[in-house]
Structures are given as structure tokens and as C-alpha cells.
Enzyme design. Structure first.
Site, PDB file in Angstrom:
ATOM      1  N   ASP A   9      13.160  76.156   3.984  1.00 21.86           N
ATOM      2  CA  ASP A   9      12.562  76.419   5.293  1.00 21.86           C
ATOM      3  C   ASP A   9      13.594  77.167   6.143  1.00 21.86           C
ATOM      4  O   ASP A   9      14.639  76.609   6.495  1.00 21.86           O
ATOM      5  CB  ASP A   9      12.182  75.068   5.924  1.00 21.86           C
ATOM      6  CG  ASP A   9      11.424  75.235   7.239  1.00 21.86           C
ATOM      7  OD1 ASP A   9      11.379  76.364   7.755  1.00 21.86           O
ATOM      8  OD2 ASP A   9      10.899  74.229   7.739  1.00 21.86           O
ATOM      9  N   ASP A 105       8.068  81.695   6.522  1.00 23.30           N
ATOM     10  CA  ASP A 105       9.421  81.150   6.561  1.00 23.30           C
ATOM     11  C   ASP A 105       9.637  79.965   5.636  1.00 23.30           C
ATOM     12  O   ASP A 105      10.699  79.350   5.647  1.00 23.30           O
ATOM     13  CB  ASP A 105       9.804  80.763   7.996  1.00 23.30           C
ATOM     14  CG  ASP A 105       8.892  79.691   8.564  1.00 23.30           C
ATOM     15  OD1 ASP A 105       7.743  79.604   8.126  1.00 23.30           O
ATOM     16  OD2 ASP A 105       9.343  78.930   9.431  1.00 23.30           O
ATOM     17  N   GLU A 106       8.631  79.632   4.831  1.00 23.83           N
ATOM     18  CA  GLU A 106       8.805  78.474   3.943  1.00 23.83           C
ATOM     19  C   GLU A 106       8.313  78.806   2.542  1.00 23.83           C
ATOM     20  O   GLU A 106       7.359  79.567   2.382  1.00 23.83           O
ATOM     21  CB  GLU A 106       7.966  77.287   4.459  1.00 23.83           C
ATOM     22  CG  GLU A 106       8.374  76.799   5.825  1.00 23.83           C
ATOM     23  CD  GLU A 106       7.539  75.605   6.280  1.00 23.83           C
ATOM     24  OE1 GLU A 106       7.022  74.869   5.421  1.00 23.83           O
ATOM     25  OE2 GLU A 106       7.414  75.436   7.505  1.00 23.83           O
TER      26      GLU A 106
HETATM   27 MG   LIG Z   1      11.048  77.252   9.649  1.00 22.92          MG
END
Ligand SMILES: [Mg+2]
Length: 406
Positions: A9, A105-106
Site C-alpha cells: 500500500d 495505490d494498492e
Molecule cells: Mg495507500
């Protein structure tokens, strides 16, 4: 065999990218926010400094500015975030072919088969963090566990820039004391329902019978009970299967009808460049090109063709579109024109395909133009043919991209 799953993350992703791109923002409280002038702007992301002032995601902009009068707000630049997202994926893919995105973002990575090459899960997670920071300047929190749900939970536990391992032997000690909504898919409404029946922690959830949960929450209840007991067996998707964008297209209604061949060429080329630019910024190739045409009598049609090789080049996209246009147009005046790249795949494994075909000179030219645009802005360089009627290409294109629902 016990699996080793990572969940990575990126920390404060949008705000971190903005601070990378604008060095002067680095030591200031920064938030990425919707349009401030529209007054309904909200905070989309914030950096660590802004967090210290109590700024939270989804907070109204006016409230954030009250908490932190010196807050620097920048508008979002999604193309830029997708570019960094792609760079990050590319680093993840060095460890395994199973990298599954969960938003920009992950991502999850199944590294079960990678230990002989790269070491155990924690070693890979630490190495991944170092590489992403070294190569991109971004920090990332990584969770390591034997299933996706706990890996995700782990990446939330320590931030920023940390690795958290949740081993099979001791997951009960780590996971069960946490509040139930720390777990993936337990939203606010499920949390309230759980609370009303005395379930506050993940351990409480694990301790009730699955029948009880099935009765109150249906299938989701059974699923959450399995998650809480470490029984999530969902696989991490193969990288090629998980591109969130299905197609990228742009169209325009011209300020006057397109009559001559040259009119059509100019507009189609400008649109092809936009589609190409966006494919490149997402790190994608298209295998099919589709054009849409609306004639001056308002009848409309679409035609598509498969390319000999997947591409992101404006020239290839234009060539395919132009052939389709010539085959199907019949000289009728055109009111609106669109072009779209479909059947997308990741460009990261195929960077060389850009130079596959014979048209080396034009390709080198396109690359040079991309470079100039990248440095000095989109409008600094144009093909000469576009100057004949600048109004034809001076348009705001409509975006026809199609995204898969998550
Ligand atoms: Mg994040």
C-alpha cells in the site's frame, strides 16, 4: 502448501507523488483536493505533515483550511498517479507474475513460488520497500500473510514505510483483538450490525457460529466468518488478467463539417495522439482500434480492426483508424469523429514492440515529440498539417474510456 501473500500500500499516494514532482512542497503540509473554486472541493489525499493538523481524506476543503491555514492544496493529476502506479507495479512484477491491483495505490502479490530466488515473505517485503523508495522515492507499507485478507490487514497496521508479518501460527494473537471493521469488506453498516449483536472485534466474529452470521448477513456473513478464521483462499489474480481499464478513446464534434480528406486526417491524427498519450501514461498497449463516425445527416456507425501487433504509438493508431475511415466513409461530410484503443494489455513486458515495425523514422520522430511534450507541455509541438486550420484541432476532446468496475 501454505501461501505467502504480500499486500503493498503506497503511503499517502497522491500527495506523495505531488511532493515528488514539486520539490518545493516537500516540507509543507500538502493536500490534493477537488476544485477549490467550486467550493464543494474535498480532500482526496494528504501528506504526513497535513495529517498532523488533523486533516482527513474526504474532509471538506473549507474545514481543512480552518484546521491548517497554511495548507497547500493542489488539484489532482490522475495521469501522473497512473504513471507512478505503473512504475510501482513494474517493480512488484520482478518478484512474481501474480500482481493484482486494488486501486492505483494498492496491490496483492503471491510470492509463494519466489522464495528460492528472493527469500521469505518478510525479506521480499523489505526488499520491495527499499526498491520502491530507491527507484521512485515513494514509501510503501507491506503486509505479509498466508491469505489476501490478512495481508491487507497487515499493510494497514504500520504506516508509513513498514513491513508487518501476520504468520499462520500466531494470527489469532495479532488479528483477533482488532476492531471488526479493520477487516476488508466490513464497512460502517456491517460494523453497526455486528455491534448490535455484541460483535466488536475480529475475534468476536470468529467465535460465533457461521450459521448465526449466515442468518443475519446471508452469504456475506459466512464469507466474513471465514475471513476472521484465516480461511480466505481467494487466489491473487495473474497480472495480465487485472487491467482496470478496458478501453481508451477520444472523440470530438468538429466546429465545422469535415469535408476533405485532409480535414479528416488532421482531426483523426489529433485524436490518435491523445489516445496514444493516454495509453502511454497508463503503460498500456491496444490490440484493436475502433473508430466512430457521425455524419452530417446524424446517422452514425462504428468500425474496428485488429492490429498486427499491440501498440501505443499515435502513428499506428492513426494508420489503423485512417484505413477504416477510407473503407467506410463514402465521402459524406462528417460531423463527429472518435477513435478508441481496445483490448488493452500492459506495456511493461513489451517495451520493445514500439520498435517492432518497419516505420523506424516516424517512430523515432514520435518518440522525440513525446519527449518534447513531456518537458515543455502538450501544445509546444504539432505536426505541420495541423496548422492549416488550427481551429480544427483546437478542441476539447470527449473522453470515452471504459473502466471495469471494482
Ligand atoms: Mg495507500
Amino acid at each position: 502448501m501454505e501461501r505467502t501473500i504480500l499486500h503493498a500500500d503506497l503511503n499517502n499516494f497522491f500527495a506523495s507523488v505531488e511532493c515528488l514532482e514539486h520539490a518545493e512542497l516537500k516540507d509543507k503540509p500538502v493536500a490534493v483536493a477537488g476544485d477549490a473554486k467550486a467550493r464543494h472541493g474535498i480532500i482526496l489525499a494528504k501528506n504526513e505533515l497535513a495529517k498532523l493538523f488533523g486533516i482527513k481524506t474526504a474532509m471538506p476543503l473549507w474545514q481543512a483550511q480552518q484546521l491548517c491555514p497554511d495548507l497547500i492544496c493542489v488539484p489532482p493529476h490522475y495521469d501522473l498517479y497512473m504513471k507512478y502506479s505503473g512504475f510501482t507495479r513494474e517493480i512488484c512484477q520482478r518478484y512474481t507474475s501474480q500482481v493484482e491491483s486494488f486501486g492505483p495505490d494498492e496491490c496483492w502479490m503471491d510470492v509463494s513460488g519466489s522464495s528460492a530466488l528472493f527469500g521469505n515473505g518478510k525479506t521480499i517485503a523489505d526488499d520491495l520497500r527499499k526498491r520502491i523508495f530507491h527507484e521512485l522515492g515513494l514509501t510503501v507499507s507491506v503486509g505479509v500473510s498466508f491469505n489476501k485478507v490478512f495481508a491487507k490487514l497487515g499493510s494497514d497496521m504500520k504506516k508509513p514505510d513498514a513491513t508487518t508479518v501476520i504468520p499462520k501460527e500466531s494470527f489469532r494473537d495479532i488479528v483477533w483483538p482488532l476492531p471488526v471493521d479493520a477487516m476488508l469488506y466490513v464497512g460502517r453498516s456491517a460494523r453497526e450490525r455486528f455491534r448490535s449483536v455484541g460483535i466488536a472485534t475480529i475475534g468476536d466474529l470468529a467465535a460465533v457460529t457461521p450459521e448465526f452470521l449466515r442468518r443475519s448477513l446471508g452469504k456475506t456473513g459466512t464469507m466474513l466468518w471465514r475471513f476472521a478464521n484465516g480461511l480466505d483462499d481467494a487466489p491473487v489474480a495473474e497480472t495480465a488478467d487485472n487491467i482496470p481499464i478496458k478501453s481508451i478513446g477520444n472523440s470530438t464534434t468538429a466546429y465545422r463539417n469535415l469535408i476533405t480528406e485532409e480535414d479528416c486526417r488532421i482531426v483523426l491524427y489529433a485524436l490518435s495522439e491523445m489516445v496514444s498519450h493516454r495509453l502511454k501514461s497508463h503503460g498500456l498497449l491496444c490490440a484493436t482500434v475502433q473508430i466512430s463516425i457521425r455524419l452530417s445527416n446524424l446517422s452514425s456507425f462504428e468500425r474496428q480492426c485488429r492490429l498486427t501487433a499491440p501498440t501505443q504509438s499515435a502513428l499506428d493508431i492513426f494508420d489503423a483508424g485512417w484505413q477504416l475511415l477510407c473503407q467506410h466513409r463514402n465521402d459524406a461530410p462528417i460531423r463527429a469523429l472518435g477513435i478508441r484503443g481496445c483490448q488493452l494489455s500492459s506495456a511493461f513486458n513489451r517495451q520493445l514492440s514500439f520498435f517492432d515495425s518497419d516505420n523506424h523514422k516516424n517512430r523515432a520522430l514520435e518518440e522525440a515529440m513525446d519527449e518534447i511534450r513531456g518537458r515543455f507541455g502538450n501544445h509546444t509541438i504539432k505536426r505541420a498539417v495541423m496548422l492549416k486550420d488550427p481551429k480544427l484541432t483546437n478542441f476539447k476532446p470527449k473522453d470515452h474510456s471504459v473502466f471495469l468496475q471494482k
